[in-house]
Design a protein around this motif. Structure first.
Motif, PDB file in Angstrom:
ATOM      1  N   LEU A   2     -19.768 -42.149  -7.323  1.00  0.00           N
ATOM      2  CA  LEU A   2     -18.708 -42.124  -7.917  1.00  0.00           C
ATOM      3  C   LEU A   2     -18.278 -40.706  -7.140  1.00  0.00           C
ATOM      4  CD1 LEU A   2     -17.308 -41.871 -10.071  1.00  0.00           C
ATOM      5  CD2 LEU A   2     -18.504 -41.414 -11.267  1.00  0.00           C
ATOM      6  N   GLN A  42     -14.668 -40.323  -5.711  1.00  0.00           N
ATOM      7  CA  GLN A  42     -13.682 -39.730  -5.526  1.00  0.00           C
ATOM      8  C   GLN A  42     -13.198 -38.786  -4.656  1.00  0.00           C
ATOM      9  OE1 GLN A  42     -15.063 -38.841 -11.300  1.00  0.00           O
ATOM     10  NE2 GLN A  42     -15.412 -37.673  -9.196  1.00  0.00           N
ATOM     11  N   SER A  73     -15.278 -33.832 -10.580  1.00  0.00           N
ATOM     12  CA  SER A  73     -15.182 -34.316 -11.994  1.00  0.00           C
ATOM     13  C   SER A  73     -14.905 -33.034 -12.634  1.00  0.00           C
ATOM     14  CB  SER A  73     -16.347 -35.260 -12.407  1.00  0.00           C
ATOM     15  OG  SER A  73     -16.370 -36.306 -11.766  1.00  0.00           O
ATOM     16  N   LYS A 104     -15.009 -32.979 -16.056  1.00  0.00           N
ATOM     17  CA  LYS A 104     -15.849 -32.459 -17.223  1.00  0.00           C
ATOM     18  C   LYS A 104     -16.761 -32.133 -16.218  1.00  0.00           C
ATOM     19  CE  LYS A 104     -18.076 -36.592 -18.474  1.00  0.00           C
ATOM     20  NZ  LYS A 104     -18.439 -37.881 -18.517  1.00  0.00           N
ATOM     21  N   ASP A 105     -17.512 -31.480 -15.794  1.00  0.00           N
ATOM     22  CA  ASP A 105     -18.270 -30.944 -15.290  1.00  0.00           C
ATOM     23  C   ASP A 105     -18.423 -29.993 -13.860  1.00  0.00           C
ATOM     24  OD1 ASP A 105     -20.290 -33.811 -14.735  1.00  0.00           O
ATOM     25  OD2 ASP A 105     -19.730 -33.954 -12.643  1.00  0.00           O
ATOM     26  N   ARG A 113     -21.450 -37.406 -27.193  1.00  0.00           N
ATOM     27  CA  ARG A 113     -21.548 -39.133 -27.777  1.00  0.00           C
ATOM     28  C   ARG A 113     -22.780 -38.817 -28.443  1.00  0.00           C
ATOM     29  NH1 ARG A 113     -21.500 -39.929 -20.851  1.00  0.00           N
ATOM     30  NH2 ARG A 113     -19.125 -39.912 -21.028  1.00  0.00           N
ATOM     31  N   LEU A 156     -19.991 -44.990 -21.490  1.00  0.00           N
ATOM     32  CA  LEU A 156     -19.881 -44.211 -20.408  1.00  0.00           C
ATOM     33  C   LEU A 156     -18.445 -44.417 -19.536  1.00  0.00           C
ATOM     34  CD1 LEU A 156     -22.238 -46.690 -17.803  1.00  0.00           C
ATOM     35  CD2 LEU A 156     -22.470 -43.946 -17.842  1.00  0.00           C
ATOM     36  N   ALA A 157     -17.676 -43.110 -18.849  1.00  0.00           N
ATOM     37  CA  ALA A 157     -17.012 -42.643 -18.958  1.00  0.00           C
ATOM     38  C   ALA A 157     -16.025 -44.157 -18.287  1.00  0.00           C
ATOM     39  CB  ALA A 157     -16.533 -41.874 -17.797  1.00  0.00           C
ATOM     40  N   ALA A 184     -12.766 -44.162 -16.484  1.00  0.00           N
ATOM     41  CA  ALA A 184     -12.921 -43.852 -15.461  1.00  0.00           C
ATOM     42  C   ALA A 184     -13.612 -43.449 -14.168  1.00  0.00           C
ATOM     43  CB  ALA A 184     -12.286 -42.115 -15.168  1.00  0.00           C
ATOM     44  N   GLY A 185     -15.167 -43.507 -14.590  1.00  0.00           N
ATOM     45  CA  GLY A 185     -15.973 -43.545 -13.226  1.00  0.00           C
ATOM     46  C   GLY A 185     -17.052 -44.622 -13.281  1.00  0.00           C
ATOM     47  N   ARG A 201     -13.600 -46.313 -11.346  1.00  0.00           N
ATOM     48  CA  ARG A 201     -13.595 -45.808 -10.324  1.00  0.00           C
ATOM     49  C   ARG A 201     -14.776 -46.625  -9.182  1.00  0.00           C
ATOM     50  NH1 ARG A 201     -13.168 -40.502 -11.698  1.00  0.00           N
ATOM     51  NH2 ARG A 201     -11.148 -39.787 -12.206  1.00  0.00           N
ATOM     52  N   GLN A 232     -12.015 -35.024 -19.135  1.00  0.00           N
ATOM     53  CA  GLN A 232     -13.371 -36.591 -18.353  1.00  0.00           C
ATOM     54  C   GLN A 232     -11.685 -36.859 -18.101  1.00  0.00           C
ATOM     55  OE1 GLN A 232     -15.426 -38.109 -21.061  1.00  0.00           O
ATOM     56  NE2 GLN A 232     -14.664 -40.308 -21.214  1.00  0.00           N
ATOM     57  N   GLY A 233     -12.262 -37.901 -16.731  1.00  0.00           N
ATOM     58  CA  GLY A 233     -11.143 -38.865 -16.360  1.00  0.00           C
ATOM     59  C   GLY A 233     -10.826 -37.838 -15.317  1.00  0.00           C
ATOM     60  N   ALA A 234     -10.397 -36.693 -14.573  1.00  0.00           N
ATOM     61  CA  ALA A 234      -9.612 -35.777 -13.594  1.00  0.00           C
ATOM     62  C   ALA A 234     -10.816 -35.283 -12.847  1.00  0.00           C
ATOM     63  CB  ALA A 234      -9.318 -34.796 -14.597  1.00  0.00           C
TER      64      ALA A 234
HETATM   65  N1  LIG Z   1     -21.740 -36.353 -16.587  1.00  0.00           N
HETATM   66  C1  LIG Z   1     -21.094 -36.862 -15.447  1.00  0.00           C
HETATM   67  C2  LIG Z   1     -20.142 -37.893 -15.133  1.00  0.00           C
HETATM   68  N2  LIG Z   1     -18.820 -36.396 -14.545  1.00  0.00           N
HETATM   69  C3  LIG Z   1     -17.725 -37.606 -15.247  1.00  0.00           C
HETATM   70  C4  LIG Z   1     -17.921 -38.852 -15.252  1.00  0.00           C
HETATM   71  C5  LIG Z   1     -17.064 -39.744 -15.142  1.00  0.00           C
HETATM   72  C6  LIG Z   1     -15.781 -39.416 -14.671  1.00  0.00           C
HETATM   73  C7  LIG Z   1     -14.587 -38.349 -15.310  1.00  0.00           C
HETATM   74  O1  LIG Z   1     -14.803 -38.549 -16.582  1.00  0.00           O
HETATM   75  O2  LIG Z   1     -13.615 -38.801 -14.289  1.00  0.00           O
HETATM   76  C8  LIG Z   1     -19.106 -38.727 -14.921  1.00  0.00           C
HETATM   77  C9  LIG Z   1     -20.590 -40.126 -16.054  1.00  0.00           C
HETATM   78  C10 LIG Z   1     -20.023 -40.339 -17.401  1.00  0.00           C
HETATM   79  O3  LIG Z   1     -20.506 -39.379 -18.330  1.00  0.00           O
HETATM   80  O4  LIG Z   1     -19.992 -41.632 -17.821  1.00  0.00           O
END
Ligand SMILES: NCc1[nH]cc(CCC(=O)O)c1CC(=O)O
Length: 317
Positions: free
Chosen positions: A21, A25, A89, A91-92, A138, A175-176, A178-179, A182, A203-205
């Protein structure tokens, strides 16, 4: 007009984690930069690195340092000039970061939704179904909707998680979208509307990070920045920060940005899903008080127990 000097960037080195992933990206960021500037293929290269979070796969993320793990190794490589930019990501990425770094661009946001794998809807999951997820958000959201569900921690990359559901280790996972998209896995699972499962902040960015002192890179990245994505994701992250930044408490947020205004939806939950406070707020794009105002509003409405979960890690006003 000053003519930008990109001559020190031959080639531009993009640091990325090694997971499929992360690589996908980073390649999206490389393609966007090549396209914006008309650069040749080999003017922008990927430098895959192993992060601590990738090295330690057998322990829960919260035990080994949380989300910061994903970004630490790339930050070190930026400081030591092994790479020019790092792709994350969003989100991280921690909400509070060292002023050494700056995220100066985000790619246009992809699908923000979570996707349910293993059942067609949350209602259709069998009684006491086992759902694999290590995300406190979640787990809490699922239990708020279906208190009978059992959530179990799950680690590993997207492919591993899908395989575990296939092998029957879990009934389902989230799961996201977006992931999955991709990774070319667009046809597995069912999208969950944000009204059902509000996604994680950012999320998704995909964000592009570099040393704050590198003005040349800020200039280079300007044309790949998606302004509405940047503005919406920044509001979601400010909401998260107002609730205690890097706490591992369940928080969800999603903002949409029109030209002048942002609509931010936010949600905080008790870990077991027994309480859930959600709300939304509309404010002007330049109103930095909007996100903390929504955070305060949700906390004021919460029970003492839920409020304490967040207040203990809140920054001082
Ligand atoms: N924590 C892991 C992570 N970080 C970003 C994504 C998905 C891609 C995104 O959110 O852009 C994921 C996997 C998931 O949560 O399924």
């Amino acid at each position: 007009m000053t003519v930008p000097d990109f001559t020190s960037l031959s080639p531009l080195r993009i640091g990325t984690r090694r997971s499929p992933l992360a690589l996908a990206q980073a390649e999206m960021a490389a393609a966007a930069i090549r396209l914006a500037h008309g650069f040749a293929e080999d003017a922008v290269i990927l430098v895959p690195m192993l992060s601590m979070g990738d090295k330690i796969q057998d322990r829960p993320l919260s035990e080994i340092g949380g989300k910061a793990l994903w970004t630490k190794e790339l930050e070190r490589a930026l400081v030591e000039d092994e790479i020019d930019i790092a792709v994350h990501s969003m989100k991280d990425v921690e909400t509070v970061r060292s002023p050494l770094f700056i995220l100066s661009a985000m790619l246009p946001r992809a699908d923000v939704r979570d996707r349910l794998i293993g059942a067609r809807s949350i209602e259709e999951l069998p009684h006491q179904a086992k759902v694999g997820t290590s995300s406190p958000r979640r787990a809490a959201q699922l239990k708020a909707l279906r208190p009978d569900l059992v959530t179990v921690p799950i680690r590993g990359n997207v492919a591993t998680r899908l395989a575990q559901v296939d092998a029957g280790e879990f009934d389902a996972t989230l799961l996201a979208a977006a992931g999955l998209d991709r990774l070319g896995q667009s046809d597995v699972g069912t999208n969950l509307a944000p009204e059902t499962i509000l996604p994680a902040a950012a999320q998704g960015a995909i964000g592009i990070d570099h040393l704050a002192k590198r003005d040349d890179l800020a200039l280079l990245l300007q044309p790949v920045n998606a302004w509405a994505t940047f503005t919406a994701v920044s509001a979601e992250r400010a909401f998260l920060e107002a609730l205690g930044g890097n706490c591992h408490s369940p928080v969800a947020a999603h903002a949409t940005c029109s030209v002048a205004t942002i609509v931010l939806r936010g949600e905080i939950l008790a870990e077991d899903g027994s309480e859930r406070q959600c709300g939304s707020l509309e404010f002007a794009v330049d109103d930095s008080e909007g996100p903390p105002r929504l955070a305060t509003e949700l906390l004021e409405r919460s029970s003492d127990r839920l409020r304490r979960l967040f207040m203990s890690s809140r920054p001082n006003p």
